[in-house]
Design a protein around this motif. Structure first.
Motif, PDB file in Angstrom:
ATOM      1  N   ASN A  85       0.950  -1.100  -0.208  1.00 21.50           N
ATOM      2  CA  ASN A  85      -0.009  -0.007   0.180  1.00 21.50           C
ATOM      3  C   ASN A  85       0.753   1.187   0.022  1.00 21.50           C
ATOM      4  O   ASN A  85       0.421   2.096  -0.486  1.00 21.50           O
ATOM      5  N   GLY A 129       2.115  12.892  -9.495  1.00 26.73           N
ATOM      6  CA  GLY A 129       1.640  11.893  -8.696  1.00 26.73           C
ATOM      7  C   GLY A 129       0.260  12.406  -7.969  1.00 26.73           C
ATOM      8  O   GLY A 129      -0.255  13.504  -8.321  1.00 26.73           O
ATOM      9  N   ALA A 130      -0.383  11.505  -7.057  1.00 26.81           N
ATOM     10  CA  ALA A 130      -1.719  11.763  -6.536  1.00 26.81           C
ATOM     11  C   ALA A 130      -1.655  12.958  -5.856  1.00 26.81           C
ATOM     12  O   ALA A 130      -2.422  13.828  -5.488  1.00 26.81           O
ATOM     13  N   THR A 131      -0.491  13.337  -4.768  1.00 23.21           N
ATOM     14  CA  THR A 131      -0.327  14.825  -4.254  1.00 23.21           C
ATOM     15  C   THR A 131      -0.667  15.543  -4.945  1.00 23.21           C
ATOM     16  O   THR A 131      -1.576  16.551  -4.582  1.00 23.21           O
ATOM     17  N   ASN A 145      -4.278  15.558  -6.353  1.00 20.45           N
ATOM     18  CA  ASN A 145      -5.392  16.137  -5.545  1.00 20.45           C
ATOM     19  C   ASN A 145      -5.588  17.415  -5.160  1.00 20.45           C
ATOM     20  O   ASN A 145      -6.523  18.227  -5.015  1.00 20.45           O
ATOM     21  N   HIS A 198      -7.093  10.504   2.162  1.00 22.22           N
ATOM     22  CA  HIS A 198      -5.693  10.836   2.497  1.00 22.22           C
ATOM     23  C   HIS A 198      -5.386  12.152   2.758  1.00 22.22           C
ATOM     24  O   HIS A 198      -6.077  13.120   2.623  1.00 22.22           O
ATOM     25  N   SER A 205      -3.030  14.060   1.610  1.00 26.10           N
ATOM     26  CA  SER A 205      -3.131  15.027   0.562  1.00 26.10           C
ATOM     27  C   SER A 205      -4.347  15.822   0.084  1.00 26.10           C
ATOM     28  O   SER A 205      -4.546  16.973  -0.517  1.00 26.10           O
ATOM     29  N   ILE A 225     -12.401   9.187  -1.617  1.00 28.50           N
ATOM     30  CA  ILE A 225     -11.352   8.158  -1.875  1.00 28.50           C
ATOM     31  C   ILE A 225     -12.151   6.928  -2.458  1.00 28.50           C
ATOM     32  O   ILE A 225     -13.257   6.557  -2.031  1.00 28.50           O
ATOM     33  N   ASN A 282      -6.219   3.690   1.850  1.00 27.63           N
ATOM     34  CA  ASN A 282      -5.079   3.384   1.878  1.00 27.63           C
ATOM     35  C   ASN A 282      -4.672   2.502   3.266  1.00 27.63           C
ATOM     36  O   ASN A 282      -3.660   1.991   3.170  1.00 27.63           O
ATOM     37  N   ASP A 320      -9.812  10.121  -5.427  1.00 32.39           N
ATOM     38  CA  ASP A 320      -8.435   9.709  -5.403  1.00 32.39           C
ATOM     39  C   ASP A 320      -8.330   8.016  -5.426  1.00 32.39           C
ATOM     40  O   ASP A 320      -8.810   7.274  -4.497  1.00 32.39           O
ATOM     41  N   THR A 365      -5.735   6.167  -6.141  1.00 29.72           N
ATOM     42  CA  THR A 365      -4.514   5.958  -6.179  1.00 29.72           C
ATOM     43  C   THR A 365      -4.501   4.357  -5.761  1.00 29.72           C
ATOM     44  O   THR A 365      -3.428   3.751  -5.916  1.00 29.72           O
ATOM     45  N   SER A 402      -1.293   7.836  -8.878  1.00 28.02           N
ATOM     46  CA  SER A 402       0.133   7.548  -8.613  1.00 28.02           C
ATOM     47  C   SER A 402       0.547   6.047  -9.326  1.00 28.02           C
ATOM     48  O   SER A 402       0.188   5.157  -9.061  1.00 28.02           O
ATOM     49  N   HIS A 441       3.451   4.469  -8.886  1.00 31.81           N
ATOM     50  CA  HIS A 441       4.190   3.655  -8.038  1.00 31.81           C
ATOM     51  C   HIS A 441       3.601   2.757  -7.043  1.00 31.81           C
ATOM     52  O   HIS A 441       4.048   1.665  -6.567  1.00 31.81           O
ATOM     53  N   LYS A 442       2.052   2.784  -7.109  1.00 31.28           N
ATOM     54  CA  LYS A 442       1.090   1.871  -6.553  1.00 31.28           C
ATOM     55  C   LYS A 442       0.731   0.765  -7.382  1.00 31.28           C
ATOM     56  O   LYS A 442       0.125  -0.147  -6.765  1.00 31.28           O
ATOM     57  N   CYS A 479       2.198   7.145   4.338  1.00 28.86           N
ATOM     58  CA  CYS A 479       2.174   8.320   3.537  1.00 28.86           C
ATOM     59  C   CYS A 479       2.374   9.630   4.255  1.00 28.86           C
ATOM     60  O   CYS A 479       2.417  10.791   3.765  1.00 28.86           O
TER      61      CYS A 479
HETATM   62  C1  LIG Z   1      -4.957   7.186  -1.370  1.00 31.32           C
HETATM   63  C2  LIG Z   1      -3.503   7.755  -1.545  1.00 31.32           C
HETATM   64  N1  LIG Z   1      -3.650   9.211  -2.173  1.00 31.32           N
HETATM   65  C3  LIG Z   1      -2.578   9.859  -2.395  1.00 31.32           C
HETATM   66  C4  LIG Z   1      -1.270   9.154  -2.125  1.00 31.32           C
HETATM   67  C5  LIG Z   1      -0.233  10.050  -2.488  1.00 31.32           C
HETATM   68  O1  LIG Z   1       0.537   9.529  -3.159  1.00 31.32           O
HETATM   69  P1  LIG Z   1       1.910  10.257  -3.857  1.00 31.32           P
HETATM   70  O2  LIG Z   1       2.474  10.174  -2.478  1.00 31.32           O
HETATM   71  O3  LIG Z   1       2.598   9.214  -4.818  1.00 31.32           O
HETATM   72  O4  LIG Z   1       1.677  11.514  -4.250  1.00 31.32           O
HETATM   73  C6  LIG Z   1      -1.211   8.020  -1.592  1.00 31.32           C
HETATM   74  C7  LIG Z   1       0.208   7.570  -0.986  1.00 31.32           C
HETATM   75  O5  LIG Z   1       0.426   6.676  -0.473  1.00 31.32           O
HETATM   76  C8  LIG Z   1      -2.521   7.260  -1.426  1.00 31.32           C
HETATM   77  O6  LIG Z   1      -2.412   6.074  -0.744  1.00 31.32           O
END
Ligand SMILES: Cc1ncc(COP(=O)(O)O)c(C=O)c1O
Length: 395
Positions: free
Chosen positions: A10, A72-74, A77, A106, A108, A154, A158, A183, A185, A206, A208-209, A333
């Motif tokens: 995760n 990425g997701a941050t 968002n 999350h 972010s 979401i 996560n 979100d 992710t 993102s 990398h998940k 995170c």
């Molecule tokens: C649900 C969710 N949103 C956003 C993020 C942020 O992703 P990133 O750190 O790749 O920007 C994560 C990272 O763990 C996540 O699990």
């Protein structure tokens, strides 16, 4: 030294070697800048980015041109929340703006909303999730106001693996002419994400998940039914049709595309396998530590990779005994968060239960011997607590 067994998918996933192979040419041989349309270096980079957009679009069933590449997701968002605020304020400076989210998002998302309240004077409702960490359609309807402009929820949590009914939630927003952001992710590449069926306006993730590289992701912005334009969050040379400026991370984007293409082929099998291993691990632990409890939904209705469990005692005391495992307590995170998880508290867990929580998350390379060893290590770590049985070596 032997590395611990990795049960933290995760948090991040290893980049698939097939993804690395796809990325490598774009560091040195095909290193062009896709914004440069005057030479063949630029053209080949541009066509690699186009292919990657198509690969992701295929996985999530959207138009490739609706994807905006980012870090990425941050970033995604933040971009949705602040890009939409700028657009709304620009269109109608005097209009009241109300946004809705949940208390289990999350950071972010949560911290972006907090900044929107503080600096932009936006009214934000943080809906309470139910004991399984989800928001129902009825709960959402209770909080809608005439001036609600955005709902952000979401898709897959996560920390505790809850899956929100995003299709129905998005439907409610569509009916009420409210923008809906999810979100996704922890959903993309793990469960079916189909934007033809799910009327979301914005979606973030993102790479990398799902076995792609870190530092790259995308923001989906719907361009049809309705066509949406938000103000860019990152300004510069007007890249990506002025939606997000900055030279594109071509190797990263190629990696995200390759990772998506692999997920499209292998996701069903991967998710079934990790789900089965989650069940096996939980059952083994339950035999040896009968008091173990799941956070979030039951095993049949949760993320196929996530097992969030309350152990018989505080995890901190047992870290040396658990050093053979790489896992998280809440989410990985948030750099300062340890046992005090806002998600666990949102589902009604006490600080003591949170301090006893272990988040195990499985992935493409998790195998059965790792599951057996993890069950043995965890059981042995807590064996003395409340007279729990000792689990003998499995090897
Ligand atoms: C649900 C969710 N949103 C956003 C993020 C942020 O992703 P990133 O750190 O790749 O920007 C994560 C990272 O763990 C996540 O699990």
């Amino acid at each position: 030294m032997q590395k611990p067994i990795y049960l933290d998918y995760n948090a991040t996933t290893p980049t698939d070697p097939r993804v690395i192979d796809a990325m490598l040419p774009y560091f040195h041989h095909d290193f062009g800048n896709p914004a440069n349309t005057l030479n063949s270096y630029g053209w080949s980079a541009e066509s690699a980015v186009k292919k990657a957009s198509e690969q992701v679009a295929h996985l999530i069933h959207c138009k490739a041109s609706d994807l905006v590449w980012n870090a990425g997701a941050t970033e995604g968002n933040n971009s949705v929340i602040f890009g939409l605020i700028r657009k709304l304020k620009n269109e109608n400076p005097d209009e009241k703006i109300h946004f809705i989210t949940s208390n289990a998002e999350h950071w972010s998302v949560l911290n972006s909303f907090k900044a929107a309240e503080k600096y932009e004077k936006i009214e934000v409702t943080y809906m309470p999730v139910n004991v399984e960490g989800m928001i129902s359609v009825e709960e959402l309807k209770k909080h809608l106001k005439p001036h609600t402009k955005l709902v952000s929820l979401i898709w897959v949590n996560n920390e505790i693996g809850s899956i929100n009914p995003v299709e129905e939630l998005a439907q409610v927003c569509q009916e009420n002419k409210i923008y809906f952001h999810t979100d996704a992710t922890q959903a993309v590449g793990k469960i079916d994400v189909n934007l033809e069926k799910t009327p979301v306006h914005f979606l973030t993730f993102s790479a990398h998940k799902f076995y792609g590289p870190k530092g790259v992701g995308a923001l989906y912005i719907r361009s049809q039914n309705p066509s949406i334009h938000i103000e860019p969050f990152i300004l510069g040379g007007g890249h990506q049709n002025n939606r997000r400026s900055g030279t594109l991370n071509v190797p990263g984007i190629v990696g995200a595309g390759a990772a998506a293409a692999i997920c499209e082929k292998e996701m069903t099998e991967d998710s079934q396998r990790t789900h089965d291993f989650c069940v096996q691990l939980y059952n083994l632990l339950k035999v040896n530590l009968p008091g173990v409890e799941i956070n979030g939904p039951t095993l049949t209705h949760r993320s196929p990779i996530n097992l969030s469990l309350i152990m018989p005692a505080s995890i901190d005391l047992f870290l040396p005994a658990l050093s053979g495992l790489a896992f998280s307590q809440g989410s990985a995170c948030h750099t300062v968060e340890t046992s005090s998880s806002h998600v666990l508290s949102a589902i009604g867990r006490s600080p003591m239960q949170a301090s006893r929580t272990i988040r195990l998350s499985l992935g493409r390379w998790t195998n059965e011997s790792e599951i057996l060893e993890a069950a043995r290590l965890i059981s042995n770590a807590f064996k003395g607590i409340s007279g729990y049985a000792y689990l003998h070596d499995t090897n």
